[in-house]
Design an enzyme around this catalytic site. Structure first.
Site, PDB file in Angstrom:
ATOM      1  N   GLU A   1     -37.107   5.519  18.564  1.00  0.00           N
ATOM      2  CA  GLU A   1     -36.468   6.515  17.706  1.00  0.00           C
ATOM      3  C   GLU A   1     -34.973   6.228  17.677  1.00  0.00           C
ATOM      4  O   GLU A   1     -34.338   6.104  18.732  1.00  0.00           O
ATOM      5  CB  GLU A   1     -36.692   7.925  18.259  1.00  0.00           C
ATOM      6  CG  GLU A   1     -35.935   8.951  17.422  1.00  0.00           C
ATOM      7  CD  GLU A   1     -35.908  10.375  17.991  1.00  0.00           C
ATOM      8  OE1 GLU A   1     -35.476  11.272  17.275  1.00  0.00           O
ATOM      9  OE2 GLU A   1     -36.289  10.554  19.154  1.00  0.00           O
TER      10      GLU A   1
ATOM     11  N   ALA B   1     -23.660   5.825  13.831  1.00  0.00           N
ATOM     12  CA  ALA B   1     -22.414   6.172  13.129  1.00  0.00           C
ATOM     13  C   ALA B   1     -21.381   5.060  13.258  1.00  0.00           C
ATOM     14  O   ALA B   1     -21.413   4.262  14.198  1.00  0.00           O
ATOM     15  CB  ALA B   1     -21.827   7.464  13.703  1.00  0.00           C
TER      16      ALA B   1
ATOM     17  N   GLY C   1     -18.944  -2.821   6.160  1.00  0.00           N
ATOM     18  CA  GLY C   1     -20.063  -3.649   6.587  1.00  0.00           C
ATOM     19  C   GLY C   1     -20.417  -3.510   8.066  1.00  0.00           C
ATOM     20  O   GLY C   1     -21.358  -4.144   8.534  1.00  0.00           O
TER      21      GLY C   1
ATOM     22  N   TYR D   1     -27.335  12.754   3.381  1.00  0.00           N
ATOM     23  CA  TYR D   1     -26.278  11.825   3.047  1.00  0.00           C
ATOM     24  C   TYR D   1     -26.625  10.387   3.483  1.00  0.00           C
ATOM     25  O   TYR D   1     -26.267   9.428   2.807  1.00  0.00           O
ATOM     26  CB  TYR D   1     -24.950  12.265   3.675  1.00  0.00           C
ATOM     27  CG  TYR D   1     -23.884  11.219   3.531  1.00  0.00           C
ATOM     28  CD1 TYR D   1     -23.201  11.049   2.321  1.00  0.00           C
ATOM     29  CD2 TYR D   1     -23.598  10.351   4.577  1.00  0.00           C
ATOM     30  CE1 TYR D   1     -22.256  10.057   2.172  1.00  0.00           C
ATOM     31  CE2 TYR D   1     -22.655   9.351   4.438  1.00  0.00           C
ATOM     32  CZ  TYR D   1     -21.991   9.211   3.234  1.00  0.00           C
ATOM     33  OH  TYR D   1     -21.069   8.224   3.086  1.00  0.00           O
TER      34      TYR D   1
ATOM     35  N   GLY E   1     -29.614   7.049   1.742  1.00  0.00           N
ATOM     36  CA  GLY E   1     -29.301   5.853   0.955  1.00  0.00           C
ATOM     37  C   GLY E   1     -28.898   4.688   1.839  1.00  0.00           C
ATOM     38  O   GLY E   1     -29.293   3.542   1.607  1.00  0.00           O
TER      39      GLY E   1
HETATM   40  O1  BCO Z   1     -24.531  -3.657   1.595  1.00  0.00           O
HETATM   41  P1  BCO Z   1     -23.892  -2.921   0.474  1.00  0.00           P
HETATM   42  O2  BCO Z   1     -22.438  -3.207   0.329  1.00  0.00           O
HETATM   43  O3  BCO Z   1     -24.659  -3.038  -0.810  1.00  0.00           O
HETATM   44  O4  BCO Z   1     -24.005  -1.362   0.844  1.00  0.00           O
HETATM   45  C1  BCO Z   1     -23.367  -0.843   1.971  1.00  0.00           C
HETATM   46  C2  BCO Z   1     -22.879   0.569   1.693  1.00  0.00           C
HETATM   47  O5  BCO Z   1     -22.338   0.709   0.416  1.00  0.00           O
HETATM   48  C3  BCO Z   1     -24.144   1.360   1.857  1.00  0.00           C
HETATM   49  N1  BCO Z   1     -23.961   2.750   2.236  1.00  0.00           N
HETATM   50  C4  BCO Z   1     -23.230   3.224   3.250  1.00  0.00           C
HETATM   51  N2  BCO Z   1     -23.349   4.556   3.330  1.00  0.00           N
HETATM   52  C5  BCO Z   1     -24.204   4.914   2.330  1.00  0.00           C
HETATM   53  C6  BCO Z   1     -24.594   3.750   1.633  1.00  0.00           C
HETATM   54  N3  BCO Z   1     -25.442   3.767   0.584  1.00  0.00           N
HETATM   55  C7  BCO Z   1     -25.896   4.964   0.195  1.00  0.00           C
HETATM   56  N4  BCO Z   1     -25.577   6.135   0.821  1.00  0.00           N
HETATM   57  C8  BCO Z   1     -24.740   6.136   1.878  1.00  0.00           C
HETATM   58  N5  BCO Z   1     -24.445   7.252   2.493  1.00  0.00           N
HETATM   59  O6  BCO Z   1     -24.859   0.723   2.901  1.00  0.00           O
HETATM   60  C9  BCO Z   1     -24.452  -0.643   3.019  1.00  0.00           C
HETATM   61  C10 BCO Z   1     -23.924  -0.870   4.432  1.00  0.00           C
HETATM   62  O7  BCO Z   1     -22.703  -0.204   4.551  1.00  0.00           O
HETATM   63  P2  BCO Z   1     -21.780  -0.410   5.821  1.00  0.00           P
HETATM   64  O8  BCO Z   1     -22.354  -1.482   6.657  1.00  0.00           O
HETATM   65  O9  BCO Z   1     -20.352  -0.574   5.413  1.00  0.00           O
HETATM   66  O10 BCO Z   1     -22.016   0.970   6.560  1.00  0.00           O
HETATM   67  P3  BCO Z   1     -20.963   1.899   7.272  1.00  0.00           P
HETATM   68  O11 BCO Z   1     -20.121   2.584   6.255  1.00  0.00           O
HETATM   69  O12 BCO Z   1     -20.247   1.163   8.356  1.00  0.00           O
HETATM   70  O13 BCO Z   1     -21.920   2.933   7.987  1.00  0.00           O
HETATM   71  C11 BCO Z   1     -22.777   3.819   7.277  1.00  0.00           C
HETATM   72  C12 BCO Z   1     -22.931   5.123   8.098  1.00  0.00           C
HETATM   73  C13 BCO Z   1     -23.979   6.043   7.430  1.00  0.00           C
HETATM   74  C14 BCO Z   1     -23.391   4.787   9.495  1.00  0.00           C
HETATM   75  C15 BCO Z   1     -21.542   5.806   8.110  1.00  0.00           C
HETATM   76  O14 BCO Z   1     -21.222   6.250   6.816  1.00  0.00           O
HETATM   77  C16 BCO Z   1     -21.444   6.981   9.072  1.00  0.00           C
HETATM   78  O15 BCO Z   1     -21.197   6.820  10.253  1.00  0.00           O
HETATM   79  N6  BCO Z   1     -21.601   8.196   8.554  1.00  0.00           N
HETATM   80  C17 BCO Z   1     -21.461   9.433   9.335  1.00  0.00           C
HETATM   81  C18 BCO Z   1     -22.558   9.562  10.355  1.00  0.00           C
HETATM   82  C19 BCO Z   1     -23.928   9.533   9.740  1.00  0.00           C
HETATM   83  O16 BCO Z   1     -24.186  10.137   8.703  1.00  0.00           O
HETATM   84  N7  BCO Z   1     -24.839   8.834  10.419  1.00  0.00           N
HETATM   85  C20 BCO Z   1     -26.203   8.743  10.077  1.00  0.00           C
HETATM   86  C21 BCO Z   1     -26.783  10.067  10.355  1.00  0.00           C
HETATM   87  S1  BCO Z   1     -28.460  10.072  10.682  1.00  0.00           S
HETATM   88  C22 BCO Z   1     -28.583   9.820  12.361  1.00  0.00           C
HETATM   89  O17 BCO Z   1     -27.652   9.554  13.036  1.00  0.00           O
HETATM   90  C23 BCO Z   1     -29.970   9.941  12.934  1.00  0.00           C
HETATM   91  C24 BCO Z   1     -30.458  11.346  12.966  1.00  0.00           C
HETATM   92  C25 BCO Z   1     -29.692  12.316  13.786  1.00  0.00           C
END
Ligand code: BCO
Length: 167
Positions: free
Chosen positions: A78, A83, A92, A122, A125
């Site tokens: 799991e 993040a 990336g 969120y 995707g």
């Molecule tokens: O490879 P591509 O350039 O085509 O695409 C990239 C991004 O454009 C795309 N992407 C990123 N966030 C997205 C998304 N596409 C759709 N919706 C989104 N929200 O994904 C490809 C890889 O991007 P990256 O490697 O630059 O990813 P990054 O920005 O480092 O990390 C993505 C997240 C989701 C980890 C980051 O935005 C983040 O930390 N967000 C806040 C925390 C969060 O929401 N974490 C996931 C929650 S779910 C969880 O933790 C498990 C359940 C509790």
């Protein structure tokens, strides 16, 4: 050198380095997942049944991370928290961490071929881009009762493919 990142597994081995990284992960998850209770995040990060990997910059600064729970006999893990730092998103790092995670798991737990995670709306995707889908093909009896149910989150699954080299 500036801007260099390292991706490393973090062990619960009580070594000073591991404490620093676990604390960095805890702080990162608490900041990036504000809807999750802080205590809950802390408890899971320090729980020896959890495993983790961190993206680390110079000076042991944690800028990204994954916390997961391996259920080795059941063949799945799991993903509990995932993040990257707000100032380091869309560079990336998240994708790179996921690739390293898949590659690491394959070596460390060869029998573990599936991942499950509860993604909030969120993040759906993002997880889709990393090979996860909402279509759960793993039998319920394998995971039900083992992973925590989050209200309002989407259960997603990913299967490791033998032929794919993730790095
Ligand atoms: O490879 P591509 O350039 O085509 O695409 C990239 C991004 O454009 C795309 N992407 C990123 N966030 C997205 C998304 N596409 C759709 N919706 C989104 N929200 O994904 C490809 C890889 O991007 P990256 O490697 O630059 O990813 P990054 O920005 O480092 O990390 C993505 C997240 C989701 C980890 C980051 O935005 C983040 O930390 N967000 C806040 C925390 C969060 O929401 N974490 C996931 C929650 S779910 C969880 O933790 C498990 C359940 C509790």
């Amino acid at each position: 050198r500036k801007g260099v990142i390292k991706i490393m597994p973090v062990e619960h081995d009580k070594q000073p380095r591991s404490w620093v990284l676990l604390t960095g992960l805890k702080t990162l998850f608490q900041k990036q997942l504000p809807k999750m209770p802080r205590e809950y995040i802390a408890r899971l990060v320090y729980d020896p049944n959890s495993a983790a990997m961190a993206i680390v910059k110079r000076g042991f600064k944690v800028v990204g991370g994954i916390l997961y729970r391996p259920f080795v006999q059941r063949g799945f893990a799991e993903i509990v928290f995932f993040a990257t730092n707000s100032t380091d998103q869309v560079k990336g790092y998240g994708g790179t961490l996921m690739d390293h995670f898949k590659s690491h798991v394959r070596v460390k737990y060869p029998e573990m071929k599936h991942f499950l995670t509860y993604a909030d709306n969120y993040a759906v995707g993002y997880f889709e881009k990393q090979g996860f889908a909402k279509d759960i093909t793993l039998d319920r009896s394998i995971w039900a009762g083992y992973i925590k149910d989050y209200e309002g989150a989407n259960l997603m699954q990913c299967a490791l493919i033998d032929k794919v080299d993730y790095l």
